[in-house]
Design a protein around this motif. Structure first.
Motif, PDB file in Angstrom:
ATOM      1  N   VAL A   1       0.852  -1.185   0.000  1.00 42.01           N
ATOM      2  CA  VAL A   1       0.000   0.000   0.000  1.00 42.01           C
ATOM      3  C   VAL A   1       0.890   1.238   0.000  1.00 42.01           C
ATOM      4  CG1 VAL A   1      -1.886   1.213   1.150  1.00 42.01           C
ATOM      5  CG2 VAL A   1      -1.684  -1.265   1.374  1.00 42.01           C
ATOM      6  N   LEU A   2       0.542   2.214  -0.840  1.00 47.36           N
ATOM      7  CA  LEU A   2       1.336   3.440  -0.955  1.00 47.36           C
ATOM      8  C   LEU A   2       0.492   4.665  -0.671  1.00 47.36           C
ATOM      9  CD1 LEU A   2       3.941   4.954  -1.815  1.00 47.36           C
ATOM     10  CD2 LEU A   2       3.033   4.914  -4.156  1.00 47.36           C
ATOM     11  N   ASP A   3       1.038   5.584   0.106  1.00 49.62           N
ATOM     12  CA  ASP A   3       0.422   6.896   0.301  1.00 49.62           C
ATOM     13  C   ASP A   3       1.528   7.944   0.398  1.00 49.62           C
ATOM     14  OD1 ASP A   3      -2.324   8.308   1.136  1.00 49.62           O
ATOM     15  OD2 ASP A   3      -0.707   9.199   2.290  1.00 49.62           O
ATOM     16  N   LEU A   4       1.326   9.058  -0.297  1.00 47.68           N
ATOM     17  CA  LEU A   4       2.280  10.165  -0.286  1.00 47.68           C
ATOM     18  C   LEU A   4       1.582  11.442   0.146  1.00 47.68           C
ATOM     19  CD1 LEU A   4       4.014   9.582  -3.756  1.00 47.68           C
ATOM     20  CD2 LEU A   4       4.696   8.636  -1.537  1.00 47.68           C
ATOM     21  N   GLU A   5       2.330  12.315   0.794  1.00 44.03           N
ATOM     22  CA  GLU A   5       1.864  13.677   1.053  1.00 44.03           C
ATOM     23  C   GLU A   5       2.751  14.617   0.249  1.00 44.03           C
ATOM     24  OE1 GLU A   5      -0.849  14.226   2.705  1.00 44.03           O
ATOM     25  OE2 GLU A   5      -1.062  12.154   3.417  1.00 44.03           O
ATOM     26  N   MET A   6       2.135  15.646  -0.349  1.00 43.03           N
ATOM     27  CA  MET A   6       2.865  16.534  -1.244  1.00 43.03           C
ATOM     28  C   MET A   6       2.607  17.997  -0.899  1.00 43.03           C
ATOM     29  SD  MET A   6       1.197  13.875  -2.692  1.00 43.03           S
ATOM     30  CE  MET A   6       1.237  12.587  -3.917  1.00 43.03           C
ATOM     31  N   THR A   7       3.408  18.870  -1.518  1.00 39.16           N
ATOM     32  CA  THR A   7       3.231  20.316  -1.311  1.00 39.16           C
ATOM     33  C   THR A   7       2.063  20.863  -2.117  1.00 39.16           C
ATOM     34  OG1 THR A   7       4.777  20.858  -3.098  1.00 39.16           O
ATOM     35  CG2 THR A   7       5.690  20.664  -0.869  1.00 39.16           C
ATOM     36  N   GLY A   8       1.555  20.087  -3.070  1.00 37.41           N
ATOM     37  CA  GLY A   8       0.464  20.551  -3.914  1.00 37.41           C
ATOM     38  C   GLY A   8       0.000  19.447  -4.838  1.00 37.41           C
ATOM     39  N   LEU A   9      -0.678  19.824  -5.906  1.00 41.20           N
ATOM     40  CA  LEU A   9      -1.346  18.857  -6.767  1.00 41.20           C
ATOM     41  C   LEU A   9      -0.625  18.567  -8.082  1.00 41.20           C
ATOM     42  CD1 LEU A   9      -5.004  20.216  -6.374  1.00 41.20           C
ATOM     43  CD2 LEU A   9      -3.872  18.438  -5.018  1.00 41.20           C
ATOM     44  N   ALA A  10       0.424  19.315  -8.407  1.00 41.25           N
ATOM     45  CA  ALA A  10       1.056  19.220  -9.727  1.00 41.25           C
ATOM     46  C   ALA A  10       2.398  18.506  -9.647  1.00 41.25           C
ATOM     47  CB  ALA A  10       1.244  20.607 -10.324  1.00 41.25           C
ATOM     48  N   PRO A  11       2.527  17.309 -10.233  1.00 39.89           N
ATOM     49  CA  PRO A  11       3.792  16.559 -10.168  1.00 39.89           C
ATOM     50  C   PRO A  11       4.980  17.300 -10.765  1.00 39.89           C
ATOM     51  CG  PRO A  11       2.013  15.149 -10.928  1.00 39.89           C
ATOM     52  CD  PRO A  11       1.467  16.544 -10.919  1.00 39.89           C
ATOM     53  N   LYS A  12       4.756  18.153 -11.750  1.00 35.17           N
ATOM     54  CA  LYS A  12       5.862  18.878 -12.373  1.00 35.17           C
ATOM     55  C   LYS A  12       6.307  20.080 -11.550  1.00 35.17           C
ATOM     56  CE  LYS A  12       4.889  17.566 -17.160  1.00 35.17           C
ATOM     57  NZ  LYS A  12       4.596  18.055 -18.530  1.00 35.17           N
ATOM     58  N   ARG A  13       5.470  20.494 -10.620  1.00 33.30           N
ATOM     59  CA  ARG A  13       5.772  21.701  -9.862  1.00 33.30           C
ATOM     60  C   ARG A  13       5.937  21.448  -8.367  1.00 33.30           C
ATOM     61  NH1 ARG A  13       1.609  24.350 -11.388  1.00 33.30           N
ATOM     62  NH2 ARG A  13       0.280  24.010  -9.591  1.00 33.30           N
ATOM     63  N   ASP A  14       5.166  20.511  -7.850  1.00 34.25           N
ATOM     64  CA  ASP A  14       5.170  20.258  -6.413  1.00 34.25           C
ATOM     65  C   ASP A  14       6.063  19.079  -6.045  1.00 34.25           C
ATOM     66  OD1 ASP A  14       3.275  22.284  -5.367  1.00 34.25           O
ATOM     67  OD2 ASP A  14       1.901  21.304  -6.759  1.00 34.25           O
ATOM     68  N   LYS A  15       6.249  18.890  -4.742  1.00 34.03           N
ATOM     69  CA  LYS A  15       7.182  17.885  -4.256  1.00 34.03           C
ATOM     70  C   LYS A  15       6.553  17.008  -3.171  1.00 34.03           C
ATOM     71  CE  LYS A  15      10.948  18.957  -6.591  1.00 34.03           C
ATOM     72  NZ  LYS A  15      11.643  17.980  -7.454  1.00 34.03           N
TER      73      LYS A  15
ATOM     74  N   ILE B   1       2.470  -5.693  -6.350  1.00 34.15           N
ATOM     75  CA  ILE B   1       1.299  -4.947  -6.798  1.00 34.15           C
ATOM     76  C   ILE B   1       1.107  -3.801  -5.808  1.00 34.15           C
ATOM     77  CG2 ILE B   1      -1.200  -5.043  -7.127  1.00 34.15           C
ATOM     78  CD1 ILE B   1       0.437  -6.618  -9.201  1.00 34.15           C
ATOM     79  N   LEU B   2       0.709  -2.635  -6.297  1.00 32.57           N
ATOM     80  CA  LEU B   2       0.411  -1.516  -5.410  1.00 32.57           C
ATOM     81  C   LEU B   2      -1.077  -1.473  -5.084  1.00 32.57           C
ATOM     82  CD1 LEU B   2       2.505   1.535  -6.707  1.00 32.57           C
ATOM     83  CD2 LEU B   2       2.972   0.054  -4.752  1.00 32.57           C
ATOM     84  N   VAL B   3      -1.380  -0.945  -3.908  1.00 34.92           N
ATOM     85  CA  VAL B   3      -2.744  -0.628  -3.516  1.00 34.92           C
ATOM     86  C   VAL B   3      -2.722   0.792  -2.975  1.00 34.92           C
ATOM     87  CG1 VAL B   3      -4.579  -1.086  -1.833  1.00 34.92           C
ATOM     88  CG2 VAL B   3      -3.502  -2.988  -3.043  1.00 34.92           C
ATOM     89  N   GLY B   4      -3.741   1.575  -3.313  1.00 30.10           N
ATOM     90  CA  GLY B   4      -3.808   2.937  -2.811  1.00 30.10           C
ATOM     91  C   GLY B   4      -5.183   3.522  -3.063  1.00 30.10           C
ATOM     92  N   HIS B   5      -5.434   4.670  -2.458  1.00 32.66           N
ATOM     93  CA  HIS B   5      -6.712   5.359  -2.617  1.00 32.66           C
ATOM     94  C   HIS B   5      -6.517   6.519  -3.586  1.00 32.66           C
ATOM     95  CE1 HIS B   5     -10.839   5.817  -1.329  1.00 32.66           C
ATOM     96  NE2 HIS B   5     -10.663   7.131  -1.328  1.00 32.66           N
ATOM     97  N   ASN B   6      -7.194   6.447  -4.730  1.00 31.11           N
ATOM     98  CA  ASN B   6      -6.942   7.389  -5.834  1.00 31.11           C
ATOM     99  C   ASN B   6      -5.452   7.357  -6.159  1.00 31.11           C
ATOM    100  OD1 ASN B   6      -7.527   9.290  -7.806  1.00 31.11           O
ATOM    101  ND2 ASN B   6      -7.313  11.024  -6.406  1.00 31.11           N
ATOM    102  N   LEU B   7      -4.957   6.159  -6.363  1.00 31.09           N
ATOM    103  CA  LEU B   7      -3.518   5.901  -6.424  1.00 31.09           C
ATOM    104  C   LEU B   7      -2.816   6.600  -7.580  1.00 31.09           C
ATOM    105  CD1 LEU B   7      -1.120   4.427  -5.191  1.00 31.09           C
ATOM    106  CD2 LEU B   7      -1.737   2.427  -6.563  1.00 31.09           C
ATOM    107  N   ILE B   8      -3.513   6.850  -8.673  1.00 28.15           N
ATOM    108  CA  ILE B   8      -2.849   7.470  -9.821  1.00 28.15           C
ATOM    109  C   ILE B   8      -2.289   8.836  -9.446  1.00 28.15           C
ATOM    110  CG2 ILE B   8      -4.921   8.602 -10.733  1.00 28.15           C
ATOM    111  CD1 ILE B   8      -2.093   6.848 -12.748  1.00 28.15           C
ATOM    112  N   PHE B   9      -2.907   9.512  -8.486  1.00 27.24           N
ATOM    113  CA  PHE B   9      -2.400  10.810  -8.023  1.00 27.24           C
ATOM    114  C   PHE B   9      -1.033  10.641  -7.362  1.00 27.24           C
ATOM    115  CE2 PHE B   9      -2.389  14.020  -4.472  1.00 27.24           C
ATOM    116  CZ  PHE B   9      -2.023  15.099  -5.267  1.00 27.24           C
ATOM    117  N   ASP B  10      -0.926   9.708  -6.429  1.00 22.60           N
ATOM    118  CA  ASP B  10       0.358   9.455  -5.770  1.00 22.60           C
ATOM    119  C   ASP B  10       1.384   8.940  -6.783  1.00 22.60           C
ATOM    120  OD1 ASP B  10      -0.369   9.328  -2.522  1.00 22.60           O
ATOM    121  OD2 ASP B  10      -2.024   8.792  -3.847  1.00 22.60           O
ATOM    122  N   TYR B  11       0.935   8.034  -7.640  1.00 25.19           N
ATOM    123  CA  TYR B  11       1.836   7.442  -8.630  1.00 25.19           C
ATOM    124  C   TYR B  11       2.395   8.487  -9.590  1.00 25.19           C
ATOM    125  CZ  TYR B  11       3.430   4.383 -12.421  1.00 25.19           C
ATOM    126  OH  TYR B  11       4.187   3.751 -13.382  1.00 25.19           O
TER     127      TYR B  11
END
Length: 230
Positions: free
Chosen positions: A5-19, A83-93
């Motif tokens: 299971v994967l979960d990430l916290e980020m500075t924002g919503l944009a993979p190209k801009r946020d971290k 295999i990964l499991v996550g909630h709305n995983l494409i966002f974290d991925y």
């Protein structure tokens, strides 16, 4: 099925801009937690106040975390061939994939998404947010929006979804994760030098990950410093 299971916290919503600022991963074997991986990550940028309020993660906390490349490489080693499991995983991925593309690391993973499964199995009026699903399945939630805690809760939600009577096993067949990311080029030495000069001129604290700084990030940071937003 064994999975991580994967979960990430980020500075924002944009993979190209946020971290990424925090990583949480839970290895599951035979339906039980076998191991966990969690770390704060130095983002090389100031964390927006809205994110601080949501996660409780401050700039001072993140500054004690691991360097991005180290944390991401450790995460990939932890995931392995799972295999990964996550909630709305494409966002974290999307953040993991953007980093991998920047580092020229091939990354192709398959996953089960608890959001998609919940939408298929639960009543339409039932909220499908992670916190709502935890309430629905009576899963205790103490530290919302902290990566490892959310990963553990997602694991519990997934196992509860699997136990719903009459649930089609087709819903739990892993699907390839598809996110197209374009490689971001590293910042030039001239950009870095100019950025350091601006930070000194405007009295800004150095919290930048210079090793992973891209050209677009360097330009954006220069604009933010001049505008007084950094």
């Amino acid at each position: 099925m064994d999975y991580t299971v994967l979960d990430l916290e980020m500075t924002g919503l944009a993979p190209k801009r946020d971290k990424v600022i925090e990583i949480g991963a839970v290895r599951v074997r035979n339906g039980e937690i076998a191991d966990t991986y969690g770390t704060l990550v130095r983002p090389g940028m100031s964390i927006p106040e809205t994110v601080v309020q949501l996660t409780g993660i401050t700039d001072e906390m993140a500054a004690l975390g691991k360097e991005e490349n180290v944390a991401m490489q450790e995460l990939l080693q932890f995931i392995g061939d799972d295999i990964l499991v996550g909630h709305n995983l494409i966002f974290d991925y999307s953040f993991l994939k953007q980093w991998a593309v920047n580092q020229k690391i091939p990354l192709e993973l398959s996953a089960c998404d608890t959001l998609r499964i919940a939408r298929a199995l639960l009543p339409g009026a039932q909220s499908k947010k992670l916190e709502s699903l935890c309430e629905y399945f009576q899963i205790e939630r103490e530290h919302a929006h902290r990566a490892l805690d959310d990963a553990v809760e997602t694991y519990k939600v997934f196992e509860n979804l699997k136990s719903i009577e009459g649930a089609s096993m087709e819903l739990f067949v892993p699907k390839p994760l598809v996110y197209k990311a374009k490689r971001q080029t590293p910042a030039t030495e001239h950009q870095k030098e100019r950025l350091r000069e601006l930070m000194e001129q405007y009295g800004r604290k150095d919290s930048i990950s210079w090793e992973t700084l891209t050209r677009s990030e360097a330009s954006r940071l220069q604009d933010k410093i001049r505008a007084g937003n950094f």
